[in-house]
Design an enzyme around this catalytic site. Structure first.
Site, short mmCIF file in Angstrom:
data_model
loop_
_atom_site.label_atom_id
_atom_site.label_comp_id
_atom_site.label_asym_id
_atom_site.label_seq_id
_atom_site.Cartn_x
_atom_site.Cartn_y
_atom_site.Cartn_z
N GLU A 101 4.57 67.76 58.65
CA GLU A 101 5.06 69.18 58.41
C GLU A 101 3.86 70.21 59.12
OE1 GLU A 101 6.40 68.68 53.67
OE2 GLU A 101 4.02 69.37 54.43
N CYS A 102 4.35 71.34 59.77
CA CYS A 102 3.82 72.25 60.21
C CYS A 102 2.57 71.87 61.41
CB CYS A 102 3.18 73.28 59.26
SG CYS A 102 2.97 74.89 59.91
N GLY A 103 1.31 71.73 60.86
CA GLY A 103 0.22 71.40 61.71
C GLY A 103 0.62 69.81 62.24
#
Length: 454
Positions: A330-332
């Site tokens: 997720e994301c990072g």
């Protein structure tokens, strides 16, 4: 006796609780909520902290202050039943629960009441302590307080804390007219501050400044009175008992360090209840542990590009994906799985799993709630399944022309204008921070168990 009708009896559990809400963002509710948590903890009370909304950062401060894991209460992602269940379960064994609100008391989804602090107060039948910034005003603050207290009769605003009070004379001018009882008079304090950056405040591991407000709350707030308010809350029905933790069927590696630090506590609990043995490690300093799947959460890889690029862990991850290991990011974590990360300080090679490069930007690229539906292509996301979450990032992905996506967004932007979940082999990376359903967690654990058997 009537047949075919089941009768349920609920155990009612008394849970002293108070919601610390603000008139608007920046009025001081985070510092006041944290100070209240710290002061009550210093008095020897077991304080269970909560945060309204999808925020990852404030809960780290709460957890460090209270010594108990702070939980998010987000009605958009969790629903009313989910919020009540998380609240009651997490409050077991606590003397008092302190809930920090989000934004202004009545600020909800797209101008509505939905998912606002007021909405959570009604779902939990909790009294509200309103934080008001008194800077630059005196008698006028009471017009504001009365407006907030009377706006929705179903919300019980039972007290107020006046923040940034300039002097004893300033306090006397406010006290000359009373609206609802005041439980705190907090002076301006320039010596206590928490640094911030593009995604919000610094994490608790980087600063202990918020804990310093405990002494301020002890000195300036009526703690016994606030506890009495919390104890006035009526009992809540206890949720069904959680089934006994199953024997682990797979080991799931969870990246957790300064670069990967955004996780909902409920997500980790659901994975464990689904049969995962969670193995925490740092992609900056560790080699990839012996695991059957990976969960790479969000955080700040852009601040640690050099360390992530230098670590041999990224090569381990690429080999694991080539070998068929399921990976959910997720994301990072999504950024880490791409080929390159371009930042103002330099360009860094990442794990090279997903066919894209990441570019950090000086403007926010997406912020808001997400509703996603899986369309296939990733073993950890069953086709047709759906979930809700949140996105907030200052980066964009430049994807290969033949990039494949596993998610269609009914709400939100994602990676590519309504598509999210970039796929390569059994790895999927998305900008959306998902709030796991039980089925979502079971899918990830089952994918890990299948890889283990293979």
């Amino acid at each position: 006796m009537l047949l075919g009708i089941q009768h349920y009896s609920y155990v009612m559990r008394p849970i002293p609780r108070i919601i610390v809400a603000g008139t608007h963002s920046g009025c001081g509710k985070t510092t006041l909520a944290s100070g209240l948590m710290a002061a009550l903890t210093a008095r020897g009370l077991a304080v269970q902290p909560f945060k309204v909304g999808p925020d990852f950062i404030d809960p780290t401060h709460h957890s460090a202050i209270c010594g108990r894991t702070s939980r998010n209460l987000d009605l958009f992602m969790m629903g009313e039943a989910g919020v009540r269940e998380t609240f009651v379960r997490a409050s077991a064994g606590a003397d008092v629960a302190v809930v920090e609100g989000v934004m202004g008391l009545y600020d909800g989804l797209e101008g509505s009441d939905t998912a606002s602090t007021a909405h959570v107060a009604k779902v939990l039948d909790a009294p509200v302590l309103l934080v008001v910034d008194a800077g630059g005003a005196s008698r006028s603050v009471h017009a504001m307080v009365r407006g907030y207290a009377g706006f929705d009769p179903a919300v019980r605003v039972v007290g107020v804390v006046f923040n940034r009070v300039g002097s004893p004379r300033h306090r006397a001018m406010i006290e000359a007219t009373e609206s609802i009882p005041a439980y705190g008079w907090v002076p301006r304090r320039k010596d206590l501050a928490v640094g911030s950056r593009h995604l919000g405040l610094e994490m608790a591991a980087e600063t202990g400044a918020l804990a310093g407000f405990g002494a301020v709350a002890e000195e300036t707030c009526d703690l016994p009175g606030i506890l009495d308010l919390a104890r006035s809350a009526p009992p809540l029905p206890a949720p069904p008992e959680v089934p006994k933790q199953p024997e682990a069927v797979a080991r799931i590696g969870v990246a957790r360090d300064a670069a990967f630090c955004f996780y909902y506590a409920d997500n980790l609990d659901r994975l464990a209840r689904a049969g995962a043995d969670l193995v925490f490690f740092s992609p900056m300093t560790d080699r990839l542990p012996e695991v059957d799947a990976l969960y790479l959460g969000g955080g700040y890889p852009e601040l640690h590009g050099e360390a992530l690029a230098a670590s041999r862990c990224r090569e381990d991850v690429r080999r694991a994906v080539d070998g068929g290991m399921p990976v959910y990011a997720e994301c990072g974590g999504l950024i880490y799985l791409t080929e390159w990360l371009a930042t103002p300080d330099g360009d860094y090679p990442m794990a090279g799993v997903l066919p894209a490069a990441t570019v950090m930007t000086d403007r926010i690229q997406a912020l808001g709630y997400v509703e996603a539906r899986a369309v296939g292509g990733a073993p950890v996301l069953a086709p047709g399944s759906g979930f809700r979450g949140h996105e907030f990032h200052y980066s964009r992905l430049d994807c290969a022309p033949d990039a494949r996506f596993a998610l269609e967004l009914l709400r939100g932007r994602g990676i590519d204008g309504g598509r999210d979940g970039l796929v390569a082999q059994n790895a999927v990376g998305q900008y959306t921070h998902a709030y796991f359903t039980a089925g979502f967690a079971e899918g990830l654990v089952q994918a890990a168990a299948a890889y283990r058997r293979a």
